[in-house]
Design a protein around this motif. Structure first.
Motif, PDB file in Angstrom:
ATOM      1  N   SER A   1       0.852  -1.180   0.000  1.00  8.41           N
ATOM      2  CA  SER A   1       0.000   0.000   0.000  1.00  8.41           C
ATOM      3  C   SER A   1       0.893   1.236   0.000  1.00  8.41           C
ATOM      4  O   SER A   1       2.102   1.142   0.217  1.00  8.41           O
ATOM      5  N   LEU A   2       0.280   2.383  -0.233  1.00 10.42           N
ATOM      6  CA  LEU A   2       1.033   3.632  -0.224  1.00 10.42           C
ATOM      7  C   LEU A   2       1.146   4.175   1.192  1.00 10.42           C
ATOM      8  O   LEU A   2       0.206   4.078   1.979  1.00 10.42           O
ATOM      9  N   THR A   3       2.272   4.755   1.497  1.00  8.56           N
ATOM     10  CA  THR A   3       2.448   5.498   2.735  1.00  8.56           C
ATOM     11  C   THR A   3       1.828   6.886   2.519  1.00  8.56           C
ATOM     12  O   THR A   3       1.398   7.219   1.408  1.00  8.56           O
ATOM     13  N   GLU A   4       1.820   7.713   3.542  1.00  8.00           N
ATOM     14  CA  GLU A   4       1.293   9.073   3.389  1.00  8.00           C
ATOM     15  C   GLU A   4       2.041   9.848   2.295  1.00  8.00           C
ATOM     16  O   GLU A   4       1.409  10.431   1.415  1.00  8.00           O
ATOM     17  N   PRO A   5       3.391   9.845   2.322  1.00  9.72           N
ATOM     18  CA  PRO A   5       4.082  10.523   1.210  1.00  9.72           C
ATOM     19  C   PRO A   5       3.767   9.885  -0.150  1.00  9.72           C
ATOM     20  O   PRO A   5       3.676  10.581  -1.160  1.00  9.72           O
ATOM     21  N   GLY A   6       3.593   8.574  -0.175  1.00 10.05           N
ATOM     22  CA  GLY A   6       3.232   7.902  -1.420  1.00 10.05           C
ATOM     23  C   GLY A   6       1.862   8.329  -1.915  1.00 10.05           C
ATOM     24  O   GLY A   6       1.648   8.505  -3.117  1.00 10.05           O
ATOM     25  N   GLU A   7       0.919   8.517  -0.998  1.00 12.60           N
ATOM     26  CA  GLU A   7      -0.411   8.991  -1.372  1.00 12.60           C
ATOM     27  C   GLU A   7      -0.342  10.417  -1.921  1.00 12.60           C
ATOM     28  O   GLU A   7      -1.014  10.742  -2.904  1.00 12.60           O
ATOM     29  N   GLN A   8       0.475  11.256  -1.290  1.00 11.79           N
ATOM     30  CA  GLN A   8       0.634  12.632  -1.777  1.00 11.79           C
ATOM     31  C   GLN A   8       1.217  12.634  -3.186  1.00 11.79           C
ATOM     32  O   GLN A   8       0.758  13.383  -4.058  1.00 11.79           O
ATOM     33  N   LEU A   9       2.209  11.801  -3.399  1.00 14.79           N
ATOM     34  CA  LEU A   9       2.833  11.716  -4.720  1.00 14.79           C
ATOM     35  C   LEU A   9       1.851  11.166  -5.756  1.00 14.79           C
ATOM     36  O   LEU A   9       1.738  11.699  -6.861  1.00 14.79           O
ATOM     37  N   ALA A  10       1.129  10.120  -5.404  1.00 13.32           N
ATOM     38  CA  ALA A  10       0.169   9.527  -6.339  1.00 13.32           C
ATOM     39  C   ALA A  10      -0.907  10.534  -6.737  1.00 13.32           C
ATOM     40  O   ALA A  10      -1.341  10.554  -7.898  1.00 13.32           O
TER      41      ALA A  10
END
Length: 121
Positions: A92-101
């Motif tokens: 799953s995406l982390t918080e920074p990964g969600e922001q980037l996505a």
């Protein structure tokens, strides 16, 4: 390469330095498989290996493993390995990964909308 005015705060001298750590992360994020994995995970639900491989059609097992390892080391993807038999691993995406996505989705929409506009050579 000189930077645009919007980036002058981050790069005051107007140059993207070769040794800048942001270039390493940019390379990981903007790799063909990196983008596709991040986009596949952008819907919010954790995905297993086989589903990620299905969604990033054409990725080899080696490249998917390498991409997931790299994105996890960059803090963009979370790997949840459950101690059961057979092994159960979800990504799953982390918080920074969600922001980037959230930034990559509009880029992908633009790319998909303009992919057919390329002139033939």
């Amino acid at each position: 390469m000189l930077v645009s005015g919007d980036l002058r705060e981050l790069y005051p001298d107007g140059v993207f330095p070769a040794a800048c750590h942001s270039r390493v992360l940019l390379d990981h994020v903007m790799s063909k498989w990196g983008v596709l994995v991040l986009l596949a995970l952008s819907e919010g639900e954790p995905l297993r290996w086989s589903e990620l491989r299905r969604r990033a059609e054409g990725v080899s097992e080696k490249m998917l493993a390498q991409t997931l390892r790299t994105l996890a080391a960059d803090g963009l993807v979370h790997r949840d390995a459950r101690p059961v038999v057979p092994p159960h691993v979800e990504y799953s995406l982390t918080e920074p990964g969600e922001q980037l996505a959230a930034l990559l989705v509009p880029l992908m929409q633009w790319v998909a909308g303009h992919a057919g506009d390329r002139p033939t050579s």
